[in-house]
Design a protein around this motif. Structure first.
Motif, PDB file in Angstrom:
ATOM      1  N   ALA A 114      -3.101  -2.583  -5.009  1.00 24.94           N
ATOM      2  CA  ALA A 114      -2.803  -3.815  -5.743  1.00 24.94           C
ATOM      3  C   ALA A 114      -3.863  -4.864  -5.435  1.00 24.94           C
ATOM      4  O   ALA A 114      -4.208  -5.105  -4.283  1.00 24.94           O
ATOM      5  CB  ALA A 114      -1.422  -4.334  -5.364  1.00 24.94           C
ATOM      6  N   GLY A 115      -4.405  -5.461  -6.488  1.00 25.46           N
ATOM      7  CA  GLY A 115      -5.434  -6.473  -6.327  1.00 25.46           C
ATOM      8  C   GLY A 115      -6.840  -5.918  -6.260  1.00 25.46           C
ATOM      9  O   GLY A 115      -7.808  -6.669  -6.300  1.00 25.46           O
ATOM     10  N   LYS A 116      -6.970  -4.598  -6.161  1.00 19.42           N
ATOM     11  CA  LYS A 116      -8.289  -3.954  -6.108  1.00 19.42           C
ATOM     12  C   LYS A 116      -8.308  -2.822  -7.134  1.00 19.42           C
ATOM     13  O   LYS A 116      -8.454  -1.650  -6.798  1.00 19.42           O
ATOM     14  CB  LYS A 116      -8.573  -3.420  -4.703  1.00 19.42           C
ATOM     15  N   LYS A 161      -4.775   9.989  -0.652  1.00 24.60           N
ATOM     16  CA  LYS A 161      -4.573   9.724   0.766  1.00 24.60           C
ATOM     17  C   LYS A 161      -4.646   8.230   1.021  1.00 24.60           C
ATOM     18  O   LYS A 161      -5.485   7.531   0.459  1.00 24.60           O
ATOM     19  CB  LYS A 161      -5.643  10.443   1.592  1.00 24.60           C
ATOM     20  N   VAL A 162      -3.743   7.739   1.857  1.00 28.36           N
ATOM     21  CA  VAL A 162      -3.794   6.352   2.321  1.00 28.36           C
ATOM     22  C   VAL A 162      -3.716   6.366   3.845  1.00 28.36           C
ATOM     23  O   VAL A 162      -3.058   7.225   4.437  1.00 28.36           O
ATOM     24  CB  VAL A 162      -2.646   5.500   1.729  1.00 28.36           C
ATOM     25  N   ASP A 163      -4.400   5.443   4.473  1.00 27.83           N
ATOM     26  CA  ASP A 163      -4.416   5.396   5.937  1.00 27.83           C
ATOM     27  C   ASP A 163      -3.124   4.843   6.512  1.00 27.83           C
ATOM     28  O   ASP A 163      -2.773   5.115   7.663  1.00 27.83           O
ATOM     29  CB  ASP A 163      -5.599   4.556   6.425  1.00 27.83           C
ATOM     30  N   GLN A 164      -2.422   4.056   5.708  1.00 30.93           N
ATOM     31  CA  GLN A 164      -1.169   3.437   6.124  1.00 30.93           C
ATOM     32  C   GLN A 164      -0.390   3.101   4.863  1.00 30.93           C
ATOM     33  O   GLN A 164      -0.947   3.155   3.759  1.00 30.93           O
ATOM     34  CB  GLN A 164      -1.452   2.166   6.926  1.00 30.93           C
ATOM     35  N   PRO A 165       0.905   2.788   4.971  1.00 29.82           N
ATOM     36  CA  PRO A 165       1.646   2.397   3.763  1.00 29.82           C
ATOM     37  C   PRO A 165       0.912   1.284   3.025  1.00 29.82           C
ATOM     38  O   PRO A 165       0.591   0.244   3.609  1.00 29.82           O
ATOM     39  CB  PRO A 165       2.991   1.931   4.323  1.00 29.82           C
ATOM     40  N   THR A 166       0.638   1.518   1.755  1.00 28.48           N
ATOM     41  CA  THR A 166      -0.228   0.627   0.984  1.00 28.48           C
ATOM     42  C   THR A 166       0.469   0.183  -0.296  1.00 28.48           C
ATOM     43  O   THR A 166       1.024   1.009  -1.025  1.00 28.48           O
ATOM     44  CB  THR A 166      -1.544   1.343   0.624  1.00 28.48           C
ATOM     45  N   TYR A 167       0.419  -1.120  -0.555  1.00 36.31           N
ATOM     46  CA  TYR A 167       1.009  -1.653  -1.779  1.00 36.31           C
ATOM     47  C   TYR A 167       0.066  -1.337  -2.934  1.00 36.31           C
ATOM     48  O   TYR A 167      -1.104  -1.736  -2.932  1.00 36.31           O
ATOM     49  CB  TYR A 167       1.208  -3.159  -1.645  1.00 36.31           C
ATOM     50  N   ILE A 183       3.479  -0.764 -12.684  1.00 37.76           N
ATOM     51  CA  ILE A 183       4.550  -0.722 -11.697  1.00 37.76           C
ATOM     52  C   ILE A 183       3.925  -0.825 -10.315  1.00 37.76           C
ATOM     53  O   ILE A 183       2.970  -0.108 -10.005  1.00 37.76           O
ATOM     54  CB  ILE A 183       5.364   0.592 -11.791  1.00 37.76           C
ATOM     55  N   ASP A 184       4.445  -1.724  -9.498  1.00 38.55           N
ATOM     56  CA  ASP A 184       3.930  -1.911  -8.143  1.00 38.55           C
ATOM     57  C   ASP A 184       4.924  -1.365  -7.126  1.00 38.55           C
ATOM     58  O   ASP A 184       6.132  -1.626  -7.226  1.00 38.55           O
ATOM     59  CB  ASP A 184       3.691  -3.396  -7.860  1.00 38.55           C
ATOM     60  N   PHE A 185       4.421  -0.628  -6.150  1.00 38.04           N
ATOM     61  CA  PHE A 185       5.276  -0.118  -5.080  1.00 38.04           C
ATOM     62  C   PHE A 185       4.407   0.311  -3.901  1.00 38.04           C
ATOM     63  O   PHE A 185       3.179   0.388  -4.007  1.00 38.04           O
ATOM     64  CB  PHE A 185       6.154   1.047  -5.557  1.00 38.04           C
ATOM     65  N   PHE A 186       5.068   0.598  -2.783  1.00 41.57           N
ATOM     66  CA  PHE A 186       4.361   1.056  -1.592  1.00 41.57           C
ATOM     67  C   PHE A 186       4.206   2.572  -1.625  1.00 41.57           C
ATOM     68  O   PHE A 186       5.155   3.302  -1.927  1.00 41.57           O
ATOM     69  CB  PHE A 186       5.112   0.647  -0.321  1.00 41.57           C
ATOM     70  N   PRO A 201       4.164  -3.477   7.043  1.00 45.30           N
ATOM     71  CA  PRO A 201       3.505  -3.543   5.727  1.00 45.30           C
ATOM     72  C   PRO A 201       4.261  -4.413   4.722  1.00 45.30           C
ATOM     73  O   PRO A 201       3.652  -5.204   3.994  1.00 45.30           O
ATOM     74  CB  PRO A 201       3.462  -2.076   5.279  1.00 45.30           C
ATOM     75  N   VAL A 202       5.588  -4.272   4.677  1.00 45.36           N
ATOM     76  CA  VAL A 202       6.379  -5.071   3.739  1.00 45.36           C
ATOM     77  C   VAL A 202       6.304  -6.550   4.103  1.00 45.36           C
ATOM     78  O   VAL A 202       6.074  -7.413   3.247  1.00 45.36           O
ATOM     79  CB  VAL A 202       7.849  -4.601   3.715  1.00 45.36           C
ATOM     80  N   ASN A 203       6.480  -6.852   5.373  1.00 45.65           N
ATOM     81  CA  ASN A 203       6.485  -8.255   5.788  1.00 45.65           C
ATOM     82  C   ASN A 203       5.126  -8.920   5.593  1.00 45.65           C
ATOM     83  O   ASN A 203       5.049 -10.106   5.261  1.00 45.65           O
ATOM     84  CB  ASN A 203       6.932  -8.371   7.243  1.00 45.65           C
ATOM     85  N   LEU A 204       4.051  -8.164   5.792  1.00 44.74           N
ATOM     86  CA  LEU A 204       2.725  -8.732   5.549  1.00 44.74           C
ATOM     87  C   LEU A 204       2.523  -9.029   4.067  1.00 44.74           C
ATOM     88  O   LEU A 204       1.936 -10.054   3.705  1.00 44.74           O
ATOM     89  CB  LEU A 204       1.639  -7.776   6.045  1.00 44.74           C
ATOM     90  N   TYR A 205       3.008  -8.136   3.219  1.00 47.42           N
ATOM     91  CA  TYR A 205       2.915  -8.412   1.781  1.00 47.42           C
ATOM     92  C   TYR A 205       3.716  -9.660   1.431  1.00 47.42           C
ATOM     93  O   TYR A 205       3.229 -10.547   0.716  1.00 47.42           O
ATOM     94  CB  TYR A 205       3.426  -7.225   0.966  1.00 47.42           C
ATOM     95  N   LEU A 206       4.933  -9.754   1.940  1.00 47.27           N
ATOM     96  CA  LEU A 206       5.806 -10.872   1.583  1.00 47.27           C
ATOM     97  C   LEU A 206       5.283 -12.197   2.129  1.00 47.27           C
ATOM     98  O   LEU A 206       5.340 -13.224   1.448  1.00 47.27           O
ATOM     99  CB  LEU A 206       7.224 -10.615   2.102  1.00 47.27           C
TER     100      LEU A 206
END
Length: 389
Positions: free
Chosen positions: A46-48, A68-74, A99-102, A199-204
């Motif tokens: 998201a955003g990129k 592949k993602v290194d960590q849960p990614t939005y 649609i946006d999701f992790f 990850p969720v809290n950083l997004y929020l």
């Protein structure tokens, strides 16, 4: 008849292969009834959106993406059938869904009743349709999904108000928008407190960022406190902590920095010398070539008529061409003080006031400190009314 036996280790191997889920990559399988065959589907951070994590096509209402993602990614999952419809010379209405999701590594499953139940992109995006799809297999998304569902009424209300305010706005409607945003802010903070998913809290928490000079140090400390026990284990947390450090330079109450400005008769003067002694000052940064800036002038005229005796109004143009500034002044005939920023002052405004776009309005209190920065004249009027009661 001779019996055949399957070696035990082969049974174990088969059982393991059936139940083993990937941990070093993800497999995202989706079902989207009603989707046009050959609709392109792209997964991006998201955003990129130029960075594609995975892409493919929908066939018979289904798709499969691997990456592949290194960590849960939005991420954002985009679906667009325009290219296929153009190639097939179809008269069918094109669809562009977002649609946006992790996303995290493992087996993921996306489901929706029908493609038309998904949110469309851009200004057609309907927050309420976020309840019409699910993504299973991602514990992070399961937590984020709870937040989405809890805040749909607030977020939908904000989006509706913002879209209306772009066309026709009143100060009362802006007050309603401000109130609804405050309610969403409170919901978001409470959700962060109750859920300890980084990850969720950083997004929020990034959604809680505010315009310069509309927050105080206590607000920044509150945001920092959400991650007080967290180590800098990911770049997103490091970036957020860097933001908090930089945001300290733009807290409410920062003294207005001085700068040289030029009067219409080409005299150089000090900005601080033009502030209202013992009263409030509004500073409007604009330019002759800025359509939204000049579109705000009728509203500023109304505010000047109401508050002009108690509040000093100052407009500062960041035009590079002095002739264009003079031409605009002649066309607009604005009744309050007009100045042109010197090149040195124009350059300094980015660091001093975080001036990255125009129009930008500042409110300076009687002590010479900045207490507001924004781009919306309705918001400016709301603050002025509160200060001049």
């Amino acid at each position: 008849m001779k019996k055949r036996y399957i070696p035990f280790f082969l049974l174990l191997s088969a059982l393991y292969s059936c139940n083993n889920k990937p941990t070093d990559h993800f497999v995202l399988r989706g079902t989207i009834p009603g989707a046009t065959d050959s609709t392109e589907i792209v997964l991006s951070p998201a955003g990129k959106y130029s960075q594609k994590i995975a892409q493919g096509f929908i066939v018979n209402g289904k798709f499969e993406l691997q990456g592949k993602v290194d960590q849960p990614t939005y991420c954002r999952l985009s679906m667009n059938d325009q290219e296929y419809l153009d190639r097939s010379d179809s008269q069918q209405h094109s669809r562009y869904m977002e649609i946006d999701f992790f996303v995290e590594n493992g087996e993921l499953t996306f489901q929706t009743p029908h493609i038309d139940s998904l949110p469309e992109s851009f200004w057609r995006y309907d927050v309420r349709k976020e309840k019409n799809y699910t993504l299973t297999g991602s514990p992070t998304q399961e937590i984020f999904y709870r937040y989405q569902q809890q805040t749909i009424p607030s977020r939908h209300g904000i989006r509706q108000l913002e879209q209306h305010l772009l066309k026709d706005a009143t100060p009362e409607e802006y007050k309603t928008l401000t109130k609804t945003k405050s309610e969403l802010e409170a919901q978001t903070k409470e959700f962060i407190r109750q859920h300890h998913n980084l990850p969720v809290n950083l997004y929020l928490v990034n959604q809680l960022k505010k315009e310069p000079f509309t927050y105080d140090q206590a607000y920044l400390d509150e945001l920092a406190g959400f991650f007080a026990s967290c180590q800098d284990t990911c770049s997103a947390l490091k970036d957020f902590r860097q933001y908090l450090q930089e945001a300290r330079a733009y807290v409410q109450g920062k003294p207005l920095e001085d700068g040289k400005v030029i009067t219409p008769d080409k005299q150089e003067t000090s900005l601080l010398s033009r502030l209202k002694k013992g009263g409030y000052t509004v500073i409007d940064f604009w330019a002759s070539w800025c359509g939204p800036c000049r579109a705000s002038f009728p509203h500023l005229r109304e505010m000047y008529k109401i508050h002009g005796e108690k509040v000093t109004f100052i407009s500062i143009s960041v035009d590079k061409d002095e002739k264009e500034w003079h031409k605009a002044l002649e066309e607009e005939k604005l009744p309050w003080e007009q100045y042109l920023a010197t090149p040195e002052f124009s350059k300094a405004t980015r660091a001093d006031y975080n001036l990255t776009s125009i129009p930008t309005f500042l409110i300076i209190n009687p002590e010479g400190n900045i207490i507001f920065s924004g781009h919306n004249s309705n918001e400016l009027e709301t603050i002025l009314e509160a200060k001049n009661r």
